[in-house]
Design an enzyme around this catalytic site. Structure first.
Site, PDB file in Angstrom:
ATOM      1  N   ASP A 284    -130.156  94.450 -70.522  1.00 35.87           N
ATOM      2  CA  ASP A 284    -130.508  94.012 -69.183  1.00 35.87           C
ATOM      3  C   ASP A 284    -129.297  94.253 -68.283  1.00 35.87           C
ATOM      4  O   ASP A 284    -128.157  94.341 -68.762  1.00 35.87           O
ATOM      5  CB  ASP A 284    -130.868  92.534 -69.210  1.00 35.87           C
ATOM      6  CG  ASP A 284    -131.234  92.021 -67.830  1.00 35.87           C
ATOM      7  OD1 ASP A 284    -132.029  92.681 -67.149  1.00 35.87           O
ATOM      8  OD2 ASP A 284    -130.708  90.962 -67.434  1.00 35.87           O
ATOM      9  N   LYS A 285    -129.529  94.361 -66.988  1.00 27.81           N
ATOM     10  CA  LYS A 285    -128.421  94.644 -66.080  1.00 27.81           C
ATOM     11  C   LYS A 285    -127.710  93.362 -65.638  1.00 27.81           C
ATOM     12  O   LYS A 285    -126.556  93.123 -65.996  1.00 27.81           O
ATOM     13  CB  LYS A 285    -128.914  95.406 -64.841  1.00 27.81           C
ATOM     14  CG  LYS A 285    -127.788  95.715 -63.832  1.00 27.81           C
ATOM     15  CD  LYS A 285    -128.318  96.451 -62.623  1.00 27.81           C
ATOM     16  CE  LYS A 285    -129.054  95.552 -61.678  1.00 27.81           C
ATOM     17  NZ  LYS A 285    -128.168  94.570 -60.977  1.00 27.81           N
TER      18      LYS A 285
END
Length: 845
Positions: free
Chosen positions: A528-529
């Site tokens: 995930d960012k």
């Protein structure tokens, strides 16, 4: 084998206790397609009864305790009917005994699942309508297994997102209050803490060895001694050497199982039948000594976990008015203010309200560098949002204060602290079998009866070759000894226990043998960012308004709405927007916040509805599309690699806000190490626009970035990657829960401060630091290597000894090599406790 479980679903969402609620769909989405779950479906409510969720699962791949965690993390209640207990017990000396105990429990009516291990952990899932906790303990007492006298937290309960109580008691029962009811005292001499204390089996083995030596010396050196003197010594040696082995064999025969202990007793009885009392006593001596030493060695892994539990102090100094009162930590209440002196261990989880200091968090999170702590800016807000506090103000029990005093407000009871939860979850993880252990268990179920058949066949060797029956009988007994897979039984559990204990010491929580092995076999990782590859603390970089709207008006609307949300982007808009406006500018109060997952938020401000979110929010679900000016502003922000949020008040577009998150300092270094460890493919998956995703991916050194993904798109992305090989999903465990649940291994960061992350993840990095990931991966690879070595040694010794005994090797040498291989695999596994993480090349050092 497929098991079924029905869970009542009064959902925990207030005022929405109905199966049509979105929480049910999310729960089904998170569980469906997870490895080990075959089908998830609903039984609708009828006759005023609550709806039920029916889960078809494979308990070998996904134990009920793990399903419980996933269900609770998703926000559903497990009915009070299902009990879950984790006990520390005496009387489980070794892995084979643990397996017997587990199998015995599984035969009890009402017990759904049961696991036990050589360190004394017993975990039981049971139906309260069919069996009680007292009945289970009474049944264990009949086998000489009783609650340990060691102290540990009791009545552990914790809530979840929707603040509804449930039965999730992980009770570490350590009093002997049950024993007087169930006759445990009469059985206590049979357990591992019996007549001669906790090392009874070792003392019995040594007594057996002493009698064996005395009998042999008398037989060989004292020619005038009556024959019955050495024989009597051998008989008594048989008693002490075979005491625990006989009990184990009887328990297994009751379960209609032939185990290793049975083979050993048959061989010892055979030696006695031949008059080879010395060899039979030697067999029992070495076998019982091997068991005792194995138990002693496995205790090292147990002590590694017990050391974690002892990190928290026993007392705390609590502020009462103007005075400080010393109280037991167990007496602390939520909201108490504890005074932490310099260089003291913190007694509870909480947040700093006074003082500035550096805290060594290594005992809980594994971070090697002390973390600077400062007071929260708003105590009332901190109390309301304790789970979303900034790491610089949050502290954990068991960590060590630096050179300055702190005042900390308690947010968790001692039994519910991050440290207590880690200890509990590691204890549970120790009872969960790895794929290799499940394979070796199945192998033994076939192999042991096959050995018995081989021994029976060898009894008739005299009919084929010219030798007396005595020689054929002796050879058959020697083969029984040689073919007993003792080392195989302990090969995998010893490595898994050591690996889990070593990971926990460095702030990595691994939920059992399966994720520990799977982690080392990964070929791809998805990240995930926000909060994973980036700091998770974005800031406003641009504010673009449409004609007729001022920046002040846009920011006042945005701050009013986003102040209601605890999303990182919302927090950034509320914080930075307030700073741009200044304290003198009044902010209206918004209400009725709706979280439009993956797209934005909506709320009521005065008489108008406000929408704030990605451009894709507008033009869908009955919301009018953005005007041309606002669309151009969004495009401008995205082209520059900014995360963009459009703002609409009523029917009027106000403009857009651009935000930028900072890549983590250690992300590039961690990703390079993962490549060096053999992770061939690493992808960032993000809900942001692809231009933003590509910009961040370039900064941290990733080649692939998939943007514009809704939560359901992330799930599909993980499924696609999983179809191509084993993949991990790395995130924060909250918004990424569905994707993590569908990955081979779900990995959550910053789990020390998140209940949901701890429950959802297969592997939890307690620190909010991506650089723990290479350590976890390398430890898993090392564990897999040691498991393979142990299995190779254990099977190799059997393959060597069986033909050797067929061609004349005696029982004595066979049992010596046999027990030597058992100890070899145990001590080989214990090397994992001394595993040292390779030094990281930190760019900031």
């Amino acid at each position: 084998m497929t098991s079924k479980l029905r869970l009542d679903l009064p959902l925990l969402l207030p005022d929405i206790p109905h199966e049509a609620d979105a929480c049910v769909a999310r729960l089904q989405e998170e569980l469906q397609n997870r490895p080990g779950i075959e089908l998830v479906h609903l039984h609708p409510s009828a006759n005023h009864k609550a709806a039920q969720l029916c889960i078809h699962y494979d308990p070998d791949n996904l134990p009920l305790a793990r399903i419980r965690e996933l269900v609770l993390a998703a926000g559903a209640a497990i009915t009070e009917r299902f009990g879950h207990k984790l006990w520390h017990m005496d009387g489980i000396q070794h892995e084979r005994r643990a397996r017997t105990i587990a199998l015995h429990l599984q035969t009890l009516t009402g017990v759904l699942e049961a696991e036990a291990n050589a360190t004394g952990q017993v975990q039981v899932e049971f139906d309260r309508a069919r069996i009680t906790e007292e009945q289970i303990l009474a049944s264990l007492a009949e086998l000489g297994v009783t609650p340990s006298a060691a102290a540990a937290p009791k009545n552990h309960r914790h809530g979840h997102d929707h603040e509804h109580s449930h039965d999730h008691e992980h009770e570490h029962e350590h009093e002997h209050e049950h024993k007087h009811q169930h006759g445990a005292d009469s059985q206590h001499s049979h357990d591992h803490g019996g007549l001669l204390g906790p090392n009874s089996e070792l003392f019995f083995a040594l007594i057996c060895g002493g009698l064996l030596a005395a009998g042999f010396a008398i037989e060989k050196l004292v020619a005038s001694a009556p024959f019955w003197v050495p024989l009597g010594a051998y008989w008594i040696a048989y008693f002490f050497g075979g005491f625990y082995t006989l009990r184990e064999a009887i328990d297994n025969l009751r379960l209609k199982r032939f185990e290793i202990d049975t083979l050993m007793l048959v061989a010892a009885a055979g030696a006695a039948a031949l008059g080879a009392w010395a060899e039979g006593a030697l067999l029992l001596f070495l076998f019982s000594l091997g068991h005792a030493l194995e138990h002693y060695a496995m205790g090292r892994a147990k002590r590694a976990i017990e050391a974690l539990a002892q990190l928290a102090p026993k007392t705390a100094h609590v502020r009462r008015g103007e005075q400080a009162v010393e109280l037991p930590v167990a007496a602390l209440q939520l909201g108490d203010v504890v005074l932490v002196r310099p260089n003291e261990r913190l007694p509870a989880d909480g947040f700093v309200i006074s003082g500035n200091s550096s805290v060594n968090q290594a005992p809980v999170t594994g971070e090697s560098i002390p973390v600077d702590k400062h007071p929260v800016a708003d105590i009332a807000l901190a109390r309301a949002r304790a789970d979303s506090l900034d790491a610089a103000s949050r502290v954990f029990a068991g960590t060590i204060n630096g050179a300055a005093a702190l005042e900390v407000e308690v947010t968790r009871l001692s039994s519910d602290s991050a440290l207590a939860r880690v200890v509990r979850m590691v204890n549970e993880a120790e009872t969960r079998k790895s794929p290799t252990q499940r394979f070796t268990d199945q192998f033994e179920r076939i192999f042991v009866p096959a050995v018995l058949l081989l021994a029976v066949a060898l009894l008739f060797a005299w009919a084929v070759i010219d030798e007396p029956f005595r020689d054929s009988f002796y050879r058959a007994m020697a083969v029984l000894v040689a073919a007993s897979p003792c080392a195989l039984a302990i090969a995998t559990p010893s490595a898994v226990l050591s690996g889990i204990a070593r990971a926990a010491r460095s702030g990595v929580l691994v939920k059992g043998g399966a994720p520990l092995e799977e982690l080392g076999s990964l070929t791809a990782m998805a990240f995930d960012k926000t909060g994973t590859l980036t700091e998770g603390r974005p800031r406003i970089t641009e504010v673009i308004t449409v004609a007729g709207t001022s920046e002040e008006e846009l920011l006042k609307v945005a701050v009013a709405v986003e102040s209601l949300s605890d999303h990182p982007l919302a927090a950034a808009i509320a914080r930075d927007g307030r700073a741009r406006l200044g304290d003198a500018v009044p902010i209206a109060t918004a209400s009725g916040l709706q979280n439009l997952i993956g797209r934005g938020v909506s709320a009521q401000l005065g008489n108008d509805r406000v929408w704030i979110g990605k451009a894709e929010l507008f033009g869908s679900n009955g919301i009018a599309p953005l005007g041309e000016t606002a669309s151009r502003a969004i495009d401008q922000l995205r082209d520059s690699g900014r995360t963009s949020m459009a703002i609409r008040l009523g029917e009027r577009d106000l403009g857009a806000i651009g935000l930028m998150d900072t890549p983590r300092a250690g992300a590039r270094d961690a990703l390079q190490q993962l490549r060096a460890l053999g992770i061939k493919r690493m992808i960032m998956i993000s809900g942001d626009h692809r231009n933003v995703a590509n910009a961040v991916a370039k900064d941290v050194g990733l080649d692939e970035a998939w943007g514009d993904l809704m939560p359901e798109d992330k799930v599909e992305a993980i499924r696609t990657l999983r179809s191509q090989g084993k993949v991990a999903m790395v995130g924060d465990g909250v918004n990424d829960a569905p994707a993590m649940a569908n990955a081979t291994v779900g990995i959550a960061m910053g789990a020390a401060g998140s209940d949901v992350a701890l429950e959802t993840a297969d592997v939890a990095l307690m620190a909010d630091d991506l650089r723990q990931l290479p350590f976890a991966l390398d430890l898993s690879r090392r564990t897999r290597t040691i498991i393979r070595q142990n299995v190779f040694v254990s099977l190799g010794v059997v393959a060597l000894l069986v033909p050797a005994t067929i061609f004349g090797l005696g029982i004595g040498p066979a049992v010596a090599l046999h027990e030597g291989s058992t100890l070899l695999v145990v001590f080989n596994a214990l090397r994992l406790l001394a595993y040292r993480q390779q030094p990281l090349n930190r760019p900031d050092s």
